[in-house]
Design an enzyme around this catalytic site. Structure first.
Site, PDB file in Angstrom:
ATOM      1  N   ALA A 108       0.820  -1.219   0.000  1.00 36.61           N
ATOM      2  CA  ALA A 108       0.000   0.000   0.000  1.00 36.61           C
ATOM      3  C   ALA A 108       0.854   1.269   0.000  1.00 36.61           C
ATOM      4  O   ALA A 108       0.431   2.308  -0.521  1.00 36.61           O
ATOM      5  CB  ALA A 108      -0.934  -0.006   1.204  1.00 36.61           C
TER       6      ALA A 108
ATOM      7  N   ASP B 195      10.296  -3.536  -8.591  1.00 34.50           N
ATOM      8  CA  ASP B 195      11.047  -4.343  -7.641  1.00 34.50           C
ATOM      9  C   ASP B 195      12.160  -3.445  -7.127  1.00 34.50           C
ATOM     10  O   ASP B 195      12.859  -2.793  -7.909  1.00 34.50           O
ATOM     11  CB  ASP B 195      11.611  -5.608  -8.279  1.00 34.50           C
ATOM     12  CG  ASP B 195      12.003  -6.617  -7.206  1.00 34.50           C
ATOM     13  OD1 ASP B 195      11.121  -7.021  -6.420  1.00 34.50           O
ATOM     14  OD2 ASP B 195      13.188  -6.978  -7.120  1.00 34.50           O
ATOM     15  N   SER B 196      12.276  -3.385  -5.826  1.00 34.72           N
ATOM     16  CA  SER B 196      13.177  -2.399  -5.245  1.00 34.72           C
ATOM     17  C   SER B 196      13.853  -2.971  -4.018  1.00 34.72           C
ATOM     18  O   SER B 196      13.436  -4.010  -3.501  1.00 34.72           O
ATOM     19  CB  SER B 196      12.389  -1.133  -4.893  1.00 34.72           C
ATOM     20  OG  SER B 196      11.184  -1.461  -4.233  1.00 34.72           O
TER      21      SER B 196
ATOM     22  N   ASP C  28      13.100   3.083   5.414  1.00 30.84           N
ATOM     23  CA  ASP C  28      13.137   4.553   5.398  1.00 30.84           C
ATOM     24  C   ASP C  28      13.679   5.189   6.681  1.00 30.84           C
ATOM     25  O   ASP C  28      14.446   6.154   6.591  1.00 30.84           O
ATOM     26  CB  ASP C  28      11.742   5.119   5.085  1.00 30.84           C
ATOM     27  CG  ASP C  28      11.421   5.074   3.602  1.00 30.84           C
ATOM     28  OD1 ASP C  28      12.358   4.895   2.795  1.00 30.84           O
ATOM     29  OD2 ASP C  28      10.240   5.227   3.246  1.00 30.84           O
TER      30      ASP C  28
ATOM     31  N   LYS D 228      10.609  12.987  -0.483  1.00 30.45           N
ATOM     32  CA  LYS D 228      11.015  11.638  -0.901  1.00 30.45           C
ATOM     33  C   LYS D 228      10.649  11.427  -2.368  1.00 30.45           C
ATOM     34  O   LYS D 228      11.432  10.862  -3.138  1.00 30.45           O
ATOM     35  CB  LYS D 228      10.349  10.571  -0.017  1.00 30.45           C
ATOM     36  CG  LYS D 228      10.795   9.164  -0.388  1.00 30.45           C
ATOM     37  CD  LYS D 228      10.180   8.047   0.425  1.00 30.45           C
ATOM     38  CE  LYS D 228      10.642   6.698  -0.139  1.00 30.45           C
ATOM     39  NZ  LYS D 228       9.946   5.542   0.454  1.00 30.45           N
TER      40      LYS D 228
END
Ligand code: ITT
Length: 199
Positions: free
Chosen positions: A11, A70-71, A151, A171
């Site tokens: 999400a 994809d990270s 983060d 960001k």
């Protein structure tokens, strides 16, 4: 209005993409709108391979153009780990962060980068992949409540705050996801007809 599916059930990613797409005349759906989607095994060795697997599966299942991201986080002192295994590094975000800080205990080299690969699939084919990165350092402890994943321990170069402390607007200007998305958008703007499916 044309729409596109982002092949994610995360999400937070959907939220970031919705903001990144705010000025475009495109409605964004995600796999959260397709609860029957069976899921796929992220068996690729690279971010681009995994993004392609996810985009293709969603494009075929939803029968509309789809893109996937994809990270992950590459830490220099860990030889690039956790990399494509970033979400599988530990079961939850707090455990992933704790494990990372433990591995880096006493380590002076805190350099890291976030990488994001985006794949676009149309008509049952991956048509292109794009990559974006952002360099930074891993802090000694988590800071901030914003964002997701790693983060709170990632401080981008040129900033005193972590992605957990910086606003989503900031960001979204400098992140790996924003960088990859800008490239994808440029490509799509030239090929906008691939998105001309209507509700
Ligand atoms: P989908 O596969 O459904 O998109 P996911 O969360 O499993 O969701 P990935 O496989 O791409 O996504 O894993 C990426 C992980 O890397 C993610 O769970 C985070 O732990 C981390 N990550 C990626 N982008 C990040 C970001 O912007 N901020 C913090 N952590 C991030």
């Amino acid at each position: 209005m044309a729409y596109i599916v982002v092949a994610t059930s995360n999400a937070h990613k959907v939220d970031e993409y919705r903001k990144l797409l705010a000025d475009q005349n495109v409605e964004l759906k995600s796999l959260l709108d397709y609860p029957g989607f069976p899921g796929v095994e992220e068996s690729g060795a690279t971010f681009a391979e995994n993004a392609s697997i996810k985009a293709l599966a969603a494009c075929k299942y939803c029968d509309v153009p789809a893109f996937a991201d994809d990270s992950g986080l590459e830490v220099e002192a860990l030889g690039g780990r956790p990399g494509v295994f970033s979400s599988r590094y530990a079961p939850t975000d707090p455990e992933r962060i704790a494990k990372l800080l433990k591995e880096l205990e006493g380590c002076e080299n805190r350099k890291a980068r976030f990488v994001c690969a985006i794949a676009i699939a149309v008509n049952g084919e991956v048509i292109e992949t794009f990559e974006g990165t952002v360099n930074g350092v891993i802090t000694s402890s988590p800071r901030g409540e914003g964002g997701f994943g790693y983060d709170p321990v990632f401080q981008p170069d040129g900033y005193d705050q972590t992605f957990g402390e910086l606003s989503q607007e900031v960001k979204n200007q400098i992140s790996h996801r924003a960088a990859a998305f800008r490239k994808a958008l440029e490509f799509v703007e030239d090929e906008m007809s691939v998105l001309d499916n209507e509700f």
